[in-house]
Design an enzyme around this catalytic site. Structure first.
Site, PDB file in Angstrom:
ATOM      1  N   TYR A  46      68.546  46.800  34.608  1.00  0.00           N
ATOM      2  CA  TYR A  46      67.348  47.610  34.366  1.00  0.00           C
ATOM      3  C   TYR A  46      67.729  49.080  34.448  1.00  0.00           C
ATOM      4  O   TYR A  46      67.755  49.669  35.519  1.00  0.00           O
ATOM      5  CB  TYR A  46      66.253  47.284  35.387  1.00  0.00           C
ATOM      6  CG  TYR A  46      65.754  45.858  35.362  1.00  0.00           C
ATOM      7  CD1 TYR A  46      66.025  45.007  34.294  1.00  0.00           C
ATOM      8  CD2 TYR A  46      64.996  45.353  36.421  1.00  0.00           C
ATOM      9  CE1 TYR A  46      65.564  43.703  34.284  1.00  0.00           C
ATOM     10  CE2 TYR A  46      64.523  44.052  36.408  1.00  0.00           C
ATOM     11  CZ  TYR A  46      64.817  43.226  35.347  1.00  0.00           C
ATOM     12  OH  TYR A  46      64.359  41.921  35.341  1.00  0.00           O
TER      13      TYR A  46
ATOM     14  N   PRO B 238      54.332  37.465  34.025  1.00  0.00           N
ATOM     15  CA  PRO B 238      53.293  36.630  34.639  1.00  0.00           C
ATOM     16  C   PRO B 238      51.875  36.898  34.163  1.00  0.00           C
ATOM     17  O   PRO B 238      51.009  36.052  34.355  1.00  0.00           O
ATOM     18  CB  PRO B 238      53.423  36.968  36.128  1.00  0.00           C
ATOM     19  CG  PRO B 238      53.925  38.374  36.150  1.00  0.00           C
ATOM     20  CD  PRO B 238      54.870  38.456  34.974  1.00  0.00           C
TER      21      PRO B 238
ATOM     22  N   GLY C 164      47.256  35.881  26.277  1.00  0.00           N
ATOM     23  CA  GLY C 164      47.072  35.416  24.914  1.00  0.00           C
ATOM     24  C   GLY C 164      45.613  35.343  24.516  1.00  0.00           C
ATOM     25  O   GLY C 164      44.780  36.160  24.912  1.00  0.00           O
TER      26      GLY C 164
END
Length: 290
Positions: A70, A216, A220
């Site tokens: 990251y 998480p 949708g």
């Protein structure tokens, strides 16, 4: 005087003991979004990134998940700047095994010498003598899994890693991994709208292995107006993302969601999911909606 639970509301999410000896609050924080666009380079607002990390701990987060890739290393360095020396109950989990050559470019490398190098670098960047949870970020198909986990087991024996986890694996790979080292966590894509890793979750729950769902908060079509998530959110005066996190916490006692953000306001909103309780009917309705 306020109670400890009101001071640290994330405690309401419950606890899970990684490896049986390392308790964390189940709702954690994922530090991927603290970097620049494409998970590359420095954040646009470094001061806000520092505030996010400190606020997360103030609210009771005791599990922060990051990775050497990251940035690369930007997230780890920010964590050290914001939180070192670390609170006794704070677990910093990191990962290695993905290389970066630019924004949104991820390539697995699992050579033992590379993994050893990355562990040493993560120790330095985080300011640690031992990493509480070190996860193989991806299985490198070009290197035997025995060699990848064997090197992490050697580092564990040397006292540089406390516990070992894996990421994005099948049940078969998880079983194989457990033949080479004790595996205390698995991190796979899983959310209310995408439950393709249901078999991995079931295995993890049966074996008391922590399941860390990445991405998480995806909802949708469930969050569409009039949909089941939208209706429950209105009932609780909550956001769809909060309901999605609450559903994950209810879904399994081994679930450790790690929602990420680069803004304090969004962090506070996400973490309020710790105290949001779904009714049996709401949980069933959301579970059956996909």
């Amino acid at each position: 005087m306020s109670s400890p639970s009101s001071d640290r509301p994330v405690a309401a999410s419950g606890t899970f003991a990684l490896g049986g000896d390392l308790p964390v609050h189940r709702l954690g924080y994922g530090a991927m979004q603290l970097t620049g666009p494409g998970v590359w380079g420095e954040p646009e607002d470094p001061d806000e990134a520092i505030r996010v990390l400190r606020r997360a701990v103030e609210l009771g987060v005791t599990f922060i998940d990051t990775a050497d890739s990251y940035g690369p290393f930007v997230s780890e360095r920010l964590i050290r700047e914001a939180l070192h020396p670390y609170a006794d109950d704070l677990v910093i989990a990191t990962k290695g095994g993905l290389t970066r050559s630019g924004p949104d470019d991820w390539r697995p490398v699992g050579r033992p010498e590379y993994l050893r190098q990355q562990v040493e670098l993560s120790l330095r960047h985080l300011g640690l003598e031992r990493i509480d949870l070190y996860q193989l970020h991806r299985v490198d198909p070009r290197v035997p899994l025995a060699d990848q986990l064997g090197e992490l087991k050697l580092l564990q024996d040397e006292g540089k890693i406390r516990h070992i986890g894996v990421s994005e694996v099948s049940v078969e790979q998880l079983k194989e991994a457990r033949g080479h080292a004790e595996i205390v966590s698995v991190q796979n894509l899983y959310n209310l709208a995408d439950r393709g890793a249901e078999d991995v979750l079931a295995y993890a729950e049966a074996e008391n292995i922590a399941f860390i769902p990445w991405y998480p908060m995806a909802t949708g079509r469930l969050a569409r107006p009039g949909g089941p998530l939208d209706a429950a959110a209105k009932q609780h005066e909550a956001t769809a993302a909060q309901l999605a996190l609450s559903w994950l916490l209810r879904r399994s006692p081994v679930m450790l969601p790690i929602p990420g953000t680069s803004r304090v306001a969004h962090l506070e909103e996400n973490l309020r999911a710790a105290s949001l309780a779904l009714t049996d009917e709401e949980f069933a309705a959301l579970s059956d909606a996909v």
